[in-house]
Design an enzyme around this catalytic site. Structure first.
Site, short mmCIF file in Angstrom:
data_model
loop_
_atom_site.label_atom_id
_atom_site.label_comp_id
_atom_site.label_asym_id
_atom_site.label_seq_id
_atom_site.Cartn_x
_atom_site.Cartn_y
_atom_site.Cartn_z
N SER A 161 18.80 11.44 -1.02
CA SER A 161 19.77 12.19 -1.83
C SER A 161 21.09 11.46 -2.06
O SER A 161 21.96 11.97 -2.77
CB SER A 161 20.05 13.55 -1.16
N HIS B 61 18.60 27.80 -2.51
CA HIS B 61 20.06 27.84 -2.45
C HIS B 61 20.66 28.97 -3.27
O HIS B 61 21.88 29.03 -3.45
CB HIS B 61 20.64 26.50 -2.92
#
Length: 619
Positions: free
Chosen positions: A325, A370
């Protein structure tokens, strides 16, 4: 009975004939000898006079002093220390076995020393070249050889300057080391310039800047005795010392990072955004480069070579890792650049993503997702995988690949880092050529998370972060700042990266700052006692694949099968002075492993003012 009487007259004649014959024979021999002497003394006078002079007077090369290497603040990193070596000129030795036996009785020889010496004697070498037999003699050993000089023709004690690295393991990979020249190197190098040189740079800076560090050979005319030992120096042309190098590296940062990595495998690279200067380049574990200067023992080398931690491997420039990431800030800018999204667009993240007509489920690292309102800023702060799946599918590899290449991925963008690998930024052509298959949408989704086929070195990640911190202004990574006081220039500076909306730099900076400062940030633990602003991004790279319906279970995996932890950052946010990338192999959580190591280096560079007195620091 009668007796024969001697005839004195006849005997006298016989004696006279014999005397004349002997005198004539002697006369002939004297004439031959005189003629030979006249031939040698008169006709061949110039030839034998020259040979006699060559036996008495010799022209010997004098090795130059190797240039010194300093860090940016004047700390000595590579020096030359006096040392005494025992050498032998094989052409002057009648019985080598006897000579080696006598040397062994005086100073002691290991089987390895004798074997290495004999290999050099039988390999490619110059006539009458002194071959080292034993290094670093002490005073007692020198005295024993001197006392027995008469019995050791061809054997001599030589004083020389030997390379030494006072900081040992801390700079082993980046500085490299010098070592004994092998047969292949002797044939490749200039035989005149390297006539008196035994060691050359093998890896790292020592190898890359060999021409600058070596210097120019000198010569001296010396008078020798029958055993070849020097009696008097008649003339001397001094060698020209090698050039001194002042690096961009900071010894404080290098040592701090090495200490932080103790017991862990990984790497850290730190750079200056305004110059491209490499402030630190660490590969852990490391090794002592001093072991290689005079030739490392078989046992010591085998221990390094066979270690599971691979200390000889330079992870900073040759370690290829899935960047995970840490790619998201660069890819996020790519999304904005292509116009497929903006800062306000939100998506829902249920914890997974699926492509049409594809049964595979692309999981988010957070199983429950999320939430319903994830925009690009939150996707960076919380490292939302689902957001990047969606946007990368819209963008496509044909738009992402050229944009990411502008940050240096898939290339060696070092100015003076010759051994760095380009790693891999894949695209359609690459997959077709090396995998024999077409590029699929799923490949793009994997690349958006820094996974799949993509690989990057810590140096590449630091370089990309450096360009990012400088808002697209390119400065290639360079280790050396000054060569004999002259700055190292980049005559092939890459083209700067110009984006359509420059405001996106600052907006992405705010998102990356939220990774540390936001309560949901993946590196929020780093904000403790923070006295300046950091923009950063965590990353995790899988080492072993996890099945579709399984969860990552750290306890069920061997330590070397656990995820790698990565962290990239720059600081201060408003006026970047340093960019950094760190990788901890099998470190799992970047916020607790790679992040703190990077922050330690940032703290030391920003908060501490170095001494510039040119002496070693009190670490």
């Amino acid at each position: 009975m009668s007796f024969a009487l001697k005839d004195a007259q006849i005997e006298k004649q016989i004696f006279a004939k014999r005397a004349y014959l002997a005198a004539f024979f002697v006369f002939v021999l004297v004439c031959v000898l005189a003629g030979r002497m006249a031939f040698l003394q008169v006709s061949q006078h110039d030839l034998y006079s020259s040979k006699s002079e060559n036996n008495r007077v010799q022209l010997q090369p004098v090795p130059p002093i190797r240039g010194l290497i300093f860090d940016r603040n004047g700390v000595l990193l590579a020096e030359n220390l006096p040392s005494h070596s025992l050498t032998i000129v094989p052409e002057r030795v009648k019985d080598m076995d006897k000579t080696l036996g006598l040397v062994h009785s005086l100073v002691g020889l290991t089987d390895e020393e004798a074997e290495t010496f004999l290999k050099k004697v039988n390999s490619y070498r110059r006539p009458y070249e002194a071959i080292p037999l034993k290094y670093r003699l002490n005073e007692e050993q020198i005295a024993k050889i001197s006392v027995n000089n008469y019995f050791l023709p061809g054997v001599q004690v030589e004083a020389e300057l030997v390379r030494h690295y006072p900081m040992g393991e801390d700079f082993a990979h980046v500085l490299g080391y010098v070592g004994q020249m092998n047969e292949r190197e002797k044939k490749r190098l200039d035989p005149i310039r390297y006539k008196a040189t035994r060691r050359i740079g093998k890896i790292g800076i020592e190898r890359y800047y060999e021409d600058e560090l070596h210097g120019q050979v000198g010569y001296q005319k010396v008078e020798t005795n029958a055993q070849g030992r020097i009696l008097k120096v008649l003339e001397k042309q001094s060698p020209i010392p090698g050039k001194n190098l002042i690096l961009n590296l900071d010894a404080r940062l290098q040592r701090a990072a090495m200490e932080a990595f103790k017991g862990r495998r990984g790497s850290l690279v730190a750079m200056e955004p305004n110059t491209g200067g490499v402030l630190a380049m660490v590969s852990s574990p490391s090794f002592d480069p001093n072991l290689f200067v005079n030739g490392i023992s078989y046992n010591a080398y085998n221990a390094l070579r066979d270690s599971l931690d691979v200390p000889l491997f330079d992870r900073a420039t040759r370690g290829q890792y899935p960047p995970g990431s840490t790619m998201k800030p660069f890819i996020g800018l790519g999304f904005l650049e292509t116009g497929i999204t903006n800062w306000k667009e939100e998506i829902a993240d249920p914890g997974w993503y699926m492509l049409e007509n594809d049964e595979r489920v692309y999981r988010d690292w957070k199983r429950k997702g999320h939430g319903e309102h994830i925009d690009l800023r939150q996707a960076i702060i919380q490292s939302c995988d689902t957001y990047f799946y969606e946007m990368s599918f819209r963008t496509g590899i044909d738009n992402l690949h050229p944009f990411l290449s502008k940050f240096g991925f898939g290339k060696n963008m070092g100015l003076d880092i010759g051994n760095a690998l380009p790693a891999l930024l894949p695209d359609r052509e690459w997959k077709k050529k090396y995998r024999g298959r077409a590029w699929y949408a799923g490949d793009t989704l994997n690349l958006a998370l820094g996974q799949g086929y993509m690989l990057a070195t810590p140096l590449q990640l630091a370089t990309a972060m450096n360009v990012y911190a400088a808002k697209g202004n390119w400065n290639r990574a360079k280790l050396v700042n000054l060569i004999d006081g002259k700055p190292l220039e980049d005559d092939n500076k890459p083209e700067d990266l110009i984006i359509k909306d420059p405001a996106n730099w600052d907006k992405m900076n705010q998102a990356m700052e939220g990774v540390i400062q936001h309560y949901l940030g993946t590196a929020k633990g780093l904000r403790r006692n923070l006295k300046y602003r950091i923009a950063g991004k965590t990353g995790t790279a899988q080492v072993v694949g996890i099945k579709q319906n399984e969860e990552y279970d750290s306890e069920a995996l061997l330590e070397r099968q656990r995820d790698h932890a990565l962290f990239v950052a720059f600081a201060p946010v408003d006026a970047p002075k340093i960019a950094v990338a760190s990788v901890v192999e099998n470190g799992e959580s970047a916020g607790s492993t790679a992040g703190p190591i990077a922050k330690l280096v940032l703290d030391k560079f920003i908060n501490e003012v170095p001494s510039r007195k040119g002496i070693a620091y009190d670490f």
